[in-house]
Design a protein around this motif. Structure first.
Motif, PDB file in Angstrom:
ATOM      1  N   SER A  20       0.840  -1.204   0.000  1.00 16.49           N
ATOM      2  CA  SER A  20       0.000   0.000   0.000  1.00 16.49           C
ATOM      3  C   SER A  20       0.869   1.246   0.000  1.00 16.49           C
ATOM      4  N   VAL A  21       0.236   2.367  -0.266  1.00 18.47           N
ATOM      5  CA  VAL A  21       0.927   3.654  -0.199  1.00 18.47           C
ATOM      6  C   VAL A  21       1.442   3.865   1.221  1.00 18.47           C
ATOM      7  N   GLU A  22       0.671   3.449   2.209  1.00 20.44           N
ATOM      8  CA  GLU A  22       1.080   3.622   3.606  1.00 20.44           C
ATOM      9  C   GLU A  22       2.360   2.842   3.899  1.00 20.44           C
ATOM     10  N   ASP A  23       2.453   1.600   3.386  1.00 24.34           N
ATOM     11  CA  ASP A  23       3.665   0.802   3.579  1.00 24.34           C
ATOM     12  C   ASP A  23       4.873   1.478   2.933  1.00 24.34           C
ATOM     13  N   LEU A  24       4.680   2.018   1.737  1.00 24.96           N
ATOM     14  CA  LEU A  24       5.753   2.741   1.059  1.00 24.96           C
ATOM     15  C   LEU A  24       6.172   3.950   1.885  1.00 24.96           C
ATOM     16  N   GLN A  25       5.211   4.696   2.396  1.00 24.86           N
ATOM     17  CA  GLN A  25       5.519   5.889   3.191  1.00 24.86           C
ATOM     18  C   GLN A  25       6.279   5.530   4.469  1.00 24.86           C
ATOM     19  N   VAL A  26       5.891   4.442   5.116  1.00 26.60           N
ATOM     20  CA  VAL A  26       6.594   3.989   6.315  1.00 26.60           C
ATOM     21  C   VAL A  26       8.056   3.700   5.973  1.00 26.60           C
ATOM     22  N   TRP A  27       8.277   3.024   4.840  1.00 25.27           N
ATOM     23  CA  TRP A  27       9.652   2.729   4.433  1.00 25.27           C
ATOM     24  C   TRP A  27      10.428   4.011   4.138  1.00 25.27           C
ATOM     25  N   LEU A  28       9.831   4.939   3.387  1.00 29.06           N
ATOM     26  CA  LEU A  28      10.514   6.201   3.073  1.00 29.06           C
ATOM     27  C   LEU A  28      10.841   6.964   4.354  1.00 29.06           C
ATOM     28  N   ASP A  29       9.901   6.991   5.302  1.00 27.76           N
ATOM     29  CA  ASP A  29      10.140   7.681   6.573  1.00 27.76           C
ATOM     30  C   ASP A  29      11.248   7.017   7.376  1.00 27.76           C
ATOM     31  N   SER A  30      11.371   5.691   7.239  1.00 28.57           N
ATOM     32  CA  SER A  30      12.382   4.957   8.005  1.00 28.57           C
ATOM     33  C   SER A  30      13.801   5.293   7.556  1.00 28.57           C
ATOM     34  N   LEU A  31      13.935   5.928   6.409  1.00 26.95           N
ATOM     35  CA  LEU A  31      15.254   6.282   5.889  1.00 26.95           C
ATOM     36  C   LEU A  31      15.847   7.487   6.601  1.00 26.95           C
ATOM     37  N   GLY A  32      15.063   8.123   7.462  1.00 24.48           N
ATOM     38  CA  GLY A  32      15.543   9.266   8.224  1.00 24.48           C
ATOM     39  C   GLY A  32      15.268  10.579   7.522  1.00 24.48           C
ATOM     40  N   GLU A  33      15.578  11.640   8.226  1.00 20.55           N
ATOM     41  CA  GLU A  33      15.318  12.976   7.689  1.00 20.55           C
ATOM     42  C   GLU A  33      16.459  13.506   6.842  1.00 20.55           C
ATOM     43  N   ALA A  34      17.638  12.953   7.002  1.00 15.97           N
ATOM     44  CA  ALA A  34      18.806  13.434   6.265  1.00 15.97           C
ATOM     45  C   ALA A  34      18.795  12.855   4.860  1.00 15.97           C
ATOM     46  N   LYS A  35      17.841  13.335   4.070  1.00 17.03           N
ATOM     47  CA  LYS A  35      17.762  12.868   2.691  1.00 17.03           C
ATOM     48  C   LYS A  35      17.131  13.968   1.840  1.00 17.03           C
ATOM     49  N   PHE A  36      17.441  13.912   0.568  1.00 16.29           N
ATOM     50  CA  PHE A  36      16.898  14.848  -0.413  1.00 16.29           C
ATOM     51  C   PHE A  36      16.193  13.997  -1.447  1.00 16.29           C
ATOM     52  N   GLU A  37      14.872  14.142  -1.559  1.00 13.44           N
ATOM     53  CA  GLU A  37      14.079  13.312  -2.468  1.00 13.44           C
ATOM     54  C   GLU A  37      13.445  14.188  -3.534  1.00 13.44           C
ATOM     55  N   ILE A  38      13.525  13.710  -4.775  1.00 14.15           N
ATOM     56  CA  ILE A  38      12.936  14.434  -5.888  1.00 14.15           C
ATOM     57  C   ILE A  38      12.148  13.464  -6.755  1.00 14.15           C
ATOM     58  N   VAL A  39      11.274  14.018  -7.565  1.00 16.46           N
ATOM     59  CA  VAL A  39      10.557  13.221  -8.556  1.00 16.46           C
ATOM     60  C   VAL A  39      10.654  13.902  -9.904  1.00 16.46           C
ATOM     61  N   GLY A  40      10.579  13.089 -10.946  1.00 14.92           N
ATOM     62  CA  GLY A  40      10.405  13.583 -12.298  1.00 14.92           C
ATOM     63  C   GLY A  40       8.905  13.610 -12.532  1.00 14.92           C
ATOM     64  N   ASP A  41       8.368  14.768 -12.841  1.00 12.56           N
ATOM     65  CA  ASP A  41       6.925  14.988 -12.937  1.00 12.56           C
ATOM     66  C   ASP A  41       6.555  15.289 -14.387  1.00 12.56           C
ATOM     67  N   VAL A  42       5.635  14.498 -14.931  1.00 14.73           N
ATOM     68  CA  VAL A  42       5.092  14.738 -16.265  1.00 14.73           C
ATOM     69  C   VAL A  42       3.585  14.877 -16.113  1.00 14.73           C
ATOM     70  N   ASP A  43       3.072  16.020 -16.486  1.00 20.76           N
ATOM     71  CA  ASP A  43       1.633  16.291 -16.404  1.00 20.76           C
ATOM     72  C   ASP A  43       1.072  16.058 -15.003  1.00 20.76           C
ATOM     73  N   GLY A  44       1.839  16.453 -13.986  1.00 22.59           N
ATOM     74  CA  GLY A  44       1.369  16.355 -12.612  1.00 22.59           C
ATOM     75  C   GLY A  44       1.528  14.997 -11.974  1.00 22.59           C
ATOM     76  N   LYS A  45       2.143  14.031 -12.667  1.00 26.56           N
ATOM     77  CA  LYS A  45       2.325  12.687 -12.107  1.00 26.56           C
ATOM     78  C   LYS A  45       3.810  12.377 -11.980  1.00 26.56           C
ATOM     79  N   ALA A  46       4.181  11.840 -10.825  1.00 26.33           N
ATOM     80  CA  ALA A  46       5.566  11.423 -10.606  1.00 26.33           C
ATOM     81  C   ALA A  46       5.847  10.179 -11.447  1.00 26.33           C
TER      82      ALA A  46
END
Length: 192
Positions: A54-80
């Motif tokens: 789920s999106v929640e599981d993904l978010q938990v994993w991303l949060d577990s990586l800590g705050e010392a990170k820089f995350e970006i997305v490539g966005d086309v027409d409003g979608k990552a």
């Protein structure tokens, strides 16, 4: 070390070209990133992780990586459609960091990976002042290896039987890029 680029509201895209915007990852990207991380090709070539339920599981994993990170997305027409992350290390490795990169299958071969990598390396060189960036890539991911080599990464080691795919094993390479301190950081503004 926390990297603090401009807020998304002040800067809608760090880079815009041919319908692509590079911007900070936002909470609204969860569904699109879940699709990316669970794609068959991404699972095969891009990650050692199992699929997220789920999106929640993904978010938990991303949060577990800590705050010392820089995350970006490539966005086309409003979608990552692509994701990139720079994680600086700490303590005696504070001069170093690692990157992680992925692009949706339908958007491959459009220079999105190059644009994401260029932004991550510019951030590493200029904002974070990192001297070494490393990554792990499966040895059969030729497209990614070529991309990283174009940006100055070199293979430093091979991890044999790094990952099991069914009954077979695949090796992985550790690749790294050393930023020369010669005025302009390597690759930061390089046209790719």
């Amino acid at each position: 070390m926390t990297i603090s680029p401009p807020e998304p509201s002040a800067t809608p895209g760090y880079f815009r070209s041919n319908g692509l915007a590079i911007r900070r990852r936002a909470e609204r990207d969860g569904g699109a990133l879940l699709e990316l991380f669970n794609e068959e090709r991404f699972q095969h070539f891009g990650t050692a992780m199992e699929r997220f339920a789920s999106v929640e599981d993904l978010q938990v994993w991303l949060d577990s990586l800590g705050e010392a990170k820089f995350e970006i997305v490539g966005d086309v027409d409003g979608k990552a459609v692509g994701y990139g992350r720079l994680q600086p290390f700490s303590d005696r490795q504070s001069h170093s960091g690692r990157i992680f990169l992925g692009v949706c299958e339908a958007f491959r071969r459009r220079r999105i990976g190059s644009a994401l990598l260029q932004c991550l390396l510019a951030t590493a060189d200029i904002l974070a002042g990192l001297q070494r960036i490393q990554l792990t890539v499966f040895s059969d991911n030729d497209v990614a290896i070529q991309l990283y080599r174009r940006f100055g990464f070199e293979v430093e080691g091979r991890h044999r039987r790094f990952l099991r795919r069914g009954a077979e094993f695949v090796d992985a390479f550790t690749m790294a890029r050393i930023c020369p301190r010669t005025g302009r950081p390597y690759g930061a503004f390089k046209r790719c």
